[in-house]
Design a protein around this motif. Sequence first.
Motif, mmCIF file in Angstrom:
data_model
loop_
_atom_site.group_PDB
_atom_site.id
_atom_site.type_symbol
_atom_site.label_atom_id
_atom_site.label_comp_id
_atom_site.label_asym_id
_atom_site.label_seq_id
_atom_site.Cartn_x
_atom_site.Cartn_y
_atom_site.Cartn_z
ATOM 1 N N UNK A 93 -0.643 49.994 8.117
ATOM 2 C CA UNK A 93 0.167 48.789 8.300
ATOM 3 C C UNK A 93 -0.503 47.861 9.301
ATOM 4 N N UNK A 94 -0.104 46.634 9.214
ATOM 5 C CA UNK A 94 -0.493 45.675 10.239
ATOM 6 C C UNK A 94 0.708 44.778 10.484
ATOM 7 N N UNK A 95 0.862 44.394 11.710
ATOM 8 C CA UNK A 95 1.935 43.456 12.015
ATOM 9 C C UNK A 95 1.405 42.064 11.741
ATOM 10 N N UNK A 96 2.286 41.201 11.411
ATOM 11 C CA UNK A 96 1.863 39.843 11.111
ATOM 12 C C UNK A 96 2.766 38.839 11.780
ATOM 13 N N UNK A 97 2.448 37.607 11.567
ATOM 14 C CA UNK A 97 3.226 36.540 12.182
ATOM 15 C C UNK A 97 4.524 36.286 11.435
ATOM 16 N N UNK A 98 4.696 36.884 10.256
ATOM 17 C CA UNK A 98 5.920 36.659 9.484
ATOM 18 C C UNK A 98 7.063 37.538 9.957
ATOM 19 N N UNK A 99 6.771 38.552 10.781
ATOM 20 C CA UNK A 99 7.807 39.460 11.240
ATOM 21 C C UNK A 99 8.003 40.664 10.338
ATOM 22 N N UNK A 100 7.247 40.751 9.257
ATOM 23 C CA UNK A 100 7.336 41.888 8.342
ATOM 24 C C UNK A 100 5.994 42.602 8.314
ATOM 25 N N UNK A 101 6.040 43.936 8.366
ATOM 26 C CA UNK A 101 4.802 44.710 8.305
ATOM 27 C C UNK A 101 4.131 44.550 6.947
#
Length: 109
Positions: free
Chosen positions: A76-84
């Motif tokens: 997984x990676x975290x993103x700027x959208x708030x969803x993994x």
Amino acid sequence: MADVQGLNEAPRLFFPHSFFKAYDPAWLTGHDFARMTRWMNHQIAADIALPPGADFPTVDAWLDWLEAEFSLFVTHSSGTTGRLSLILRDQGEFVDNHRLVRQPYRANA
């Protein structure tokens, strides 16, 4: 793939970041691993499916099943959208990715 004539055209082969976020978070929180597995099935060429009546008490149990049954790992990676972003990798991809990610840190150590 034969249409790609050079490196400048290679991005046509990639998925947009939204592809790896196209799951409903309620599937995870609600332990609907059948739906998560069907969604993940779109990421790979192999066919993965839960056996009839499969029931996993936790996300970790489901991830352990993917690893044991198919040698698949969810990264997984975290993103700027708030969803993994959830990315399914086979064992070779997982090891290569881990090595590449850690390599810059070793060079600076």
